[in-house]
Write an enzyme that holds these catalytic residues in place. Structure first.
Site, PDB file in Angstrom:
ATOM      1  CD  GLU A  39      -2.739   1.118   2.542  1.00  0.00           C
ATOM      2  OE1 GLU A  39      -3.411   2.128   2.802  1.00  0.00           O
ATOM      3  OE2 GLU A  39      -2.707   0.103   3.266  1.00  0.00           O
ATOM      4  CG  ASP A  40       1.925   2.849   3.367  1.00  0.00           C
ATOM      5  OD1 ASP A  40       0.831   3.056   2.826  1.00  0.00           O
ATOM      6  OD2 ASP A  40       2.078   2.805   4.597  1.00  0.00           O
ATOM      7  CG  ASP A  44     -22.854  -7.706  36.751  1.00  0.00           C
ATOM      8  OD1 ASP A  44     -23.030  -6.480  36.712  1.00  0.00           O
ATOM      9  OD2 ASP A  44     -23.288  -8.485  35.899  1.00  0.00           O
TER      10      ASP A  44
END
Length: 656
Positions: free
Chosen positions: A18-19, A201
């Site tokens: 991608e980069d 609780d």
């Protein structure tokens, strides 16, 4: 998480395609085809940008599913990447932070939870909440920290008691305390309308043993040590969750009135609970098949099938959110196989869950060996048998009562593939019948009326409208009401009329009807329980007719996006009968307070339908009444009478 070597390589390289200019083929040459496919799968998820945030979520998730269906490791890498993004989100702009956090809370955290990676899911939830609601997160975190200090002695006392009890019975077990994450506490406060003090609780204990049958023995021991709270026991060992999670859950009354959640499981179950799908790579099973992983993969493939059938990203996102947050029921097939369906699922949903062809050819059904209508809602433990026919086919009315996205997608797909002429012909017949019920006919409708209606409904042609009716996307009765001219104010389609008649034996309220809209059922929303004098709004709900809400009901917000389905309604001036309304009364614990409050209600000539209690602590009790009232003025007199009691701390009407 002890993933395999290829997953670690792909995780380190997850942004390379991608980069940078690095191609998938180059990655395959250097690191192997498997790693290249994983990195490419992660890259596909975020490669395309969309205009609307909702579209981006849906389309990105489609890409994700396409990658996951062949290798589930892609989503684990993507979840790890998103977790790292959330941990470092402070460096982005405020608007970007909120967008990423919202997407994480809506899409990624539920996926992590569904795949069983609970450790990541809780951190994603807390980081998202801290970004979206920083003040609420800070205040709640501080309140939990203070309570932790105050209750440290109680928690240690309970842990010691559990260990001692198990040792006396000769059971070897590991007992650990745990604390709910901030977001889950916030969700509980928000959904159940509780203050922080009313959430008991927050703390729980986990008991880890060697074998499954020991889990049930330990359950009996703990129930003899502390009294169990009825209705709060769940057996996920006999019926595991879709992601393979197994454990026994129970909530008990601890010391000093504190309720405590206990989880009992084996070491193998604990491994699956902590790592989920990733546990497949942590320890390889020897039998050649990991059923937990198969369940998760099957869920992903089901979603992939749904997204291929969905007409648009908005429709798919609607299906997706239904599947991510289920409230499940379990039913049996004729051969004893257990099927898991969302709560409210009908016979039709079951048929499509078995097989698409079974759903498409379904003509009848037997539940517990008795013939039932196809709209019958299934309950836990039902035995279901589907009756099919070669000439059977989906009916548009099925869309009114199916609840699973799989059934809805297949029905819509079938109907869309029908001949357009057939849908138009059916729509024409349905509209003609609806118009005749109002004293009109299709031939009497002018071109001007048709054009005006098409403009309101944002449709291009009259055939498009007939097709919408034939496909079940619009109700013929409502379209007819929009076409028939209003004769008098009393017959106007936007006004609720109440039949003035005496209540018959056992009837608790007068019947509502809308004049001139025969065939459309009118019901009151149980969430807000409207009463005469309340500002009200009618909303057309497929399968339920016209549902009447108060205008300030929290559930009305989602309807405001569909103004074409609103119906303006109002109460008649003279109304006979009584209407149930819910009230919460918080009182100090003292002798006779219930009798005093009940007496105040009786003095105003009102009946009590139901009453329930919730002991907040030793000093205060919350009482919930369902009371029959004539109108808002009658309710106000009742509440004033109750307030005069010195033991009453707070009183309010329940809505939503």
């Amino acid at each position: 998480m002890h993933m395999d070597a290829r997953s670690l390589m792909a995780a380190i390289l997850h942004d390379v395609i991608e980069d940078t200019r690095t191609a998938k083929d180059l990655l395959a040459d250097d690191f192997g085809k498997d790693v290249a496919e994983l990195v490419d799968g992660v890259s596909k998820i975020t490669r395309i940008e969309f205009q609307s945030q909702e579209e981006a979520q849906a389309e990105n998730f489609r890409k994700m599913l396409l990658a996951m269906a062949s290798d589930i490791r892609v989503i684990l890498i993507k979840l790890a990447d998103r977790l790292h993004n959330m941990r470092t989100i402070g460096y982005l702009s405020r608007a970007r932070q909120r967008a990423i956090a919202r997407e994480t809370l809506d899409i990624y955290a539920p996926i992590a939870n569904r795949l069983g990676v609970r450790q990541w899911a809780t951190e994603l939830e807390d980081l998202s909440m801290a970004t979206l609601y920083p003040l609420r997160y800070r205040i709640l975190s501080e309140a939990i920290r203070k309570r932790r200090a105050n209750r440290k002695a109680i928690v240690e006392k309970v842990r010691t008691a559990i260990v001692k009890q198990l040792e006396q019975e000769g059971v070897q077990a590991e007992v650990t305390g745990r604390e709910k994450n901030v977001y889950s506490i916030y969700r509980k406060m928000e959904t159940k309308k509780l203050s922080f003090e009313q959430v008991y609780d927050i703390y729980g204990f986990r008991v880890i043993v060697d074998k499954a049958d020991t889990c049930y023995r330990v359950l009996g021991m703990l129930h003899s040590l502390y009294k169990p709270i009825p209705g709060r026991f769940k057996d996920y060992i006999a019926i595991p969750k879709a992601n393979g999670y197994q454990s026994l859950h129970t909530v008990v009354f601890g010391p000093f009135g504190v309720s405590i959640e206990l989880q009992i499981r084996t070491r193998e179950m604990h491994r699956v609970a902590e790592a989920g799908v990733a546990s497949h790579w942590l320890y390889k099973t020897g039998d050649g098949g990991d059923t937990m992983r198969e369940r998760a993969l099957q869920w992903l493939k089901d979603l992939l099938e749904i997204q291929q059938k969905a007409g648009n990203p908005h429709e798919f996102l609607e299906h997706l959110k239904i599947d991510l947050f289920p409230d499940e029921v379990y039913v049996f097939t004729p051969n004893g196989e257990i099927k898991k369906l969302p709560r409210g699922a009908t016979v039709i949903d079951f048929a499509y869950d078995v097989h698409t062809d079974i759903g498409n050819r379904c003509v009848g059904a037997k539940v517990n060996h008795e013939l039932v209508p196809l709209r019958t809602t299934l309950k836990n433990g039902d035995h279901v048998e589907i009756i099919t026919s070669a000439v059977g086919h989906p009916n548009p009315s099925w869309l009114d009562y199916v609840v699973t996205s799989k059934a809805r997608a297949h029905i819509r797909s079938y109907l869309k593939n029908q001949q357009v002429g057939g849908a138009m012909s059916l729509g024409s017949r349905l509209l003609e019948k609806a118009l005749s019920d109002l004293g009109g006919s299709l031939s009497a409708i002018t071109d001007a009326q048709k054009t005006a209606l098409l403009k309101t409904l944002k449709l291009k042609t009259w055939n498009d409208l007939l097709g919408e009716i034939g496909l079940g996307n619009r109700l013929a009765a409502v379209v007819a009401r929009q076409l028939v001219p209003v004769k008098t104010e009393e017959e106007e389609g936007g006004f609720l009329k109440l039949f003035r008649r005496r209540r018959s034996a056992g009837e608790k309220r007068p019947t509502l009807a809308i004049r001139g809209t025969e065939g459309v059922v009118v019901t009151y929303a149980r969430c807000c329980r409207p009463i005469p004098g309340d500002p009200i709004l009618g909303f057309l709900s497929a399968g339920r007719g016209i549902v009447v809400h108060t205008t300030d009901c929290p559930n009305v917000a989602k309807y405001r996006k569909h103004p074409e389905q609103w119906i303006d309604v109002r109460w008649e001036q003279q109304i006979e009968g009584v209407f149930p309304v819910a009230m919460r009364v918080e009182v100090r614990n003292q002798r006779g307070v219930l009798a005093q409050v009940a007496s105040a209600i009786a003095e105003q000539e009102a009946n009590i339908d139901a009453v329930s209690f919730d002991d907040r602590d030793g000093q205060y009790t919350s009482m919930e009444f369902t009371v029959e009232v004539k109108d808002r003025a009658h309710l106000a007199r009742i509440m004033r009478g109750i307030r005069q009691n010195e033991a009453v701390v707070r009183i309010n009407r329940k809505k939503g």
